[in-house]
Design a protein around this motif. Structure first.
Motif, PDB file in Angstrom:
ATOM      1  N   GLY A   7       1.111  -1.207  -0.022  1.00 38.43           N
ATOM      2  CA  GLY A   7       0.039   0.181  -0.149  1.00 38.43           C
ATOM      3  C   GLY A   7       0.709   1.754  -0.034  1.00 38.43           C
ATOM      4  N   PRO A   8      -0.037   1.963  -0.022  1.00 40.54           N
ATOM      5  CA  PRO A   8       1.096   4.125  -0.265  1.00 40.54           C
ATOM      6  C   PRO A   8       1.591   4.212   1.145  1.00 40.54           C
ATOM      7  N   ASP A   9       1.193   3.026   1.934  1.00 36.95           N
ATOM      8  CA  ASP A   9       1.541   3.912   3.564  1.00 36.95           C
ATOM      9  C   ASP A   9       2.506   3.141   4.147  1.00 36.95           C
ATOM     10  N   PHE A  10       3.178   2.137   2.987  1.00 39.45           N
ATOM     11  CA  PHE A  10       4.075   1.132   3.667  1.00 39.45           C
ATOM     12  C   PHE A  10       5.768   2.405   3.639  1.00 39.45           C
ATOM     13  N   ILE A  11       6.466   1.661   4.729  1.00 39.02           N
ATOM     14  CA  ILE A  11       7.465   3.088   4.849  1.00 39.02           C
ATOM     15  C   ILE A  11       8.747   1.642   4.467  1.00 39.02           C
ATOM     16  N   GLU A  12       9.308   2.126   3.607  1.00 38.64           N
ATOM     17  CA  GLU A  12      10.252   0.671   3.917  1.00 38.64           C
ATOM     18  C   GLU A  12      12.205   0.605   4.865  1.00 38.64           C
ATOM     19  N   ALA A  13      11.827   1.850   4.765  1.00 46.48           N
ATOM     20  CA  ALA A  13      12.896   2.373   5.608  1.00 46.48           C
ATOM     21  C   ALA A  13      13.226   1.957   7.328  1.00 46.48           C
ATOM     22  N   LEU A  14      11.577   1.689   6.987  1.00 48.76           N
ATOM     23  CA  LEU A  14      11.356   1.072   8.864  1.00 48.76           C
ATOM     24  C   LEU A  14      11.562  -0.378   8.649  1.00 48.76           C
ATOM     25  N   ALA A  15      10.644  -1.010   7.660  1.00 48.14           N
ATOM     26  CA  ALA A  15      11.247  -2.754   7.682  1.00 48.14           C
ATOM     27  C   ALA A  15      12.296  -2.739   6.884  1.00 48.14           C
ATOM     28  N   ARG A  16      13.188  -1.648   6.507  1.00 52.50           N
ATOM     29  CA  ARG A  16      15.072  -2.558   6.530  1.00 52.50           C
ATOM     30  C   ARG A  16      15.675  -2.163   8.143  1.00 52.50           C
ATOM     31  N   GLY A  17      14.911  -1.484   8.919  1.00 53.59           N
ATOM     32  CA  GLY A  17      15.374  -1.609  10.244  1.00 53.59           C
ATOM     33  C   GLY A  17      14.605  -2.530  10.959  1.00 53.59           C
ATOM     34  N   LEU A  18      13.957  -3.129  10.749  1.00 54.63           N
ATOM     35  CA  LEU A  18      13.277  -4.307  11.673  1.00 54.63           C
ATOM     36  C   LEU A  18      14.058  -5.445  11.006  1.00 54.63           C
ATOM     37  N   GLU A  19      14.342  -5.464   9.637  1.00 52.87           N
ATOM     38  CA  GLU A  19      14.950  -6.784   9.130  1.00 52.87           C
ATOM     39  C   GLU A  19      16.061  -6.455  10.335  1.00 52.87           C
ATOM     40  N   VAL A  20      17.037  -5.658   9.871  1.00 50.59           N
ATOM     41  CA  VAL A  20      18.564  -5.507  10.532  1.00 50.59           C
ATOM     42  C   VAL A  20      18.464  -5.831  12.014  1.00 50.59           C
ATOM     43  N   ILE A  21      17.350  -5.434  12.881  1.00 54.58           N
ATOM     44  CA  ILE A  21      17.092  -6.278  14.237  1.00 54.58           C
ATOM     45  C   ILE A  21      16.858  -7.844  13.993  1.00 54.58           C
ATOM     46  N   THR A  22      16.385  -8.317  13.021  1.00 58.94           N
ATOM     47  CA  THR A  22      16.368  -9.662  13.205  1.00 58.94           C
ATOM     48  C   THR A  22      16.352 -10.404  12.759  1.00 58.94           C
TER      49      THR A  22
END
Length: 273
Positions: A7-22
């Motif tokens: 969707g248009p509200d998806f924040i890719e930078a946030l997704a990348r940050g969570l991906e690094v944590i996990t």
């Protein structure tokens, strides 16, 4: 984790940050920049910016000895990802439940985060206590039995540097020793392998703690039995509870070491198109 939302509200930078944590896992608690980039499929400059941002926010820190980055207990504020990445709760739970049943007291596991401890696992017995404790609770380390064990595992100069940082617990402890008294206390804990606190954090709180170790012998956490000072004497705490605590810690450490030997299947990250 998908890097492109639906969707248009998806924040890719946030997704990348969570991906690094996990990306951090039981078999790789410390990761270099190159390893983080490889595990996530991110470009090195992107992975570097994310790691430095997470470090500034307190979710990762530089590993000792220059070995890359490790998560901090502050990740608990996002949920239980930190506990699961270490596997501590699954390993410790049955032993903690048995320990609590045999002592009739609450027991907890904590880890060090700067000059504070952060609780990462707990089996509680309903009792009226001075301070409420739950997963994620933060206390000044030096005035707790858990914190003394963890500080004693550090080199003396490293412990001094850690304790020079300001606490983020928001609590003013009763015991505020001079550096000489503090260092003597930690030397004693280091020599005997367990720590006692007797109303040093707050009135009514008396506890004893011992270290939890991984397969290399490194102290990864501390386990305690917490009592009310009006109900349990120091003598009973040490004569009855401490032997049971040492037994439980040995069993948890052994199980944790065995868990680390289990082969882990890794999946190569998909290259970005």
């Amino acid at each position: 984790m998908p890097r492109e939302g639906t969707g248009p509200d998806f924040i890719e930078a946030l997704a990348r940050g969570l991906e690094v944590i996990t990306a951090f896992a039981p078999h790789r608690p410390a990761m270099s920049l190159s390893e983080v980039a490889a595990a996530t499929g991110l470009a090195r400059p992107t992975a570097r910016r994310i790691l430095l941002t997470l470090q500034e926010l307190g979710y990762v820190r530089a590993a000792s000895g220059g070995g890359g980055f490790v998560l901090t207990p502050r990740v608990l504020e996002l949920g239980v990802a930190y506990v699961r990445s270490m596997g501590l709760w699954d390993v410790a739970r049955p032993h903690m439940e048995e320990l609590s049943g045999r002592t009739g007291e609450s027991c907890s596991i904590a880890q060090l985060d700067g000059p504070d401890i952060v609780y990462v696992a707990r089996v509680a017995v309903p009792k009226i206590v001075t301070l409420a404790v739950q997963i994620g609770t933060r206390f000044p380390a030096l005035q707790t039995s858990l914190g003394k064990v963890l500080l004693a595992a550090l080199a003396p100069e490293e412990a001094g540097a850690v304790l020079a940082e300001p606490s983020r617990s928001g609590l003013e402890p009763r015991w505020r020793p001079a550096p000489e008294e503090r260092d003597a206390e930690l030397r004693q804990v280091r020599a005997r392998g367990w720590a006692l606190t007797d109303e040093q954090l707050a009135r009514g709180i008396r506890s004893v703690a011992v270290p939890l170790r991984d397969g290399t012998g490194r102290v990864v956490a501390a386990l305690n039995v917490n009592t009310h000072a009006a109900e349990t004497s120091v003598e009973h705490l040490l004569d009855h509870h401490l032997p049971l605590l040492l037994q439980a810690a040995g069993e948890i450490s052994a199980d944790f070491a065995r868990l680390e030997t289990v082969p882990h299947v890794t999946h190569a990250a998909q290259p970005r198109g």
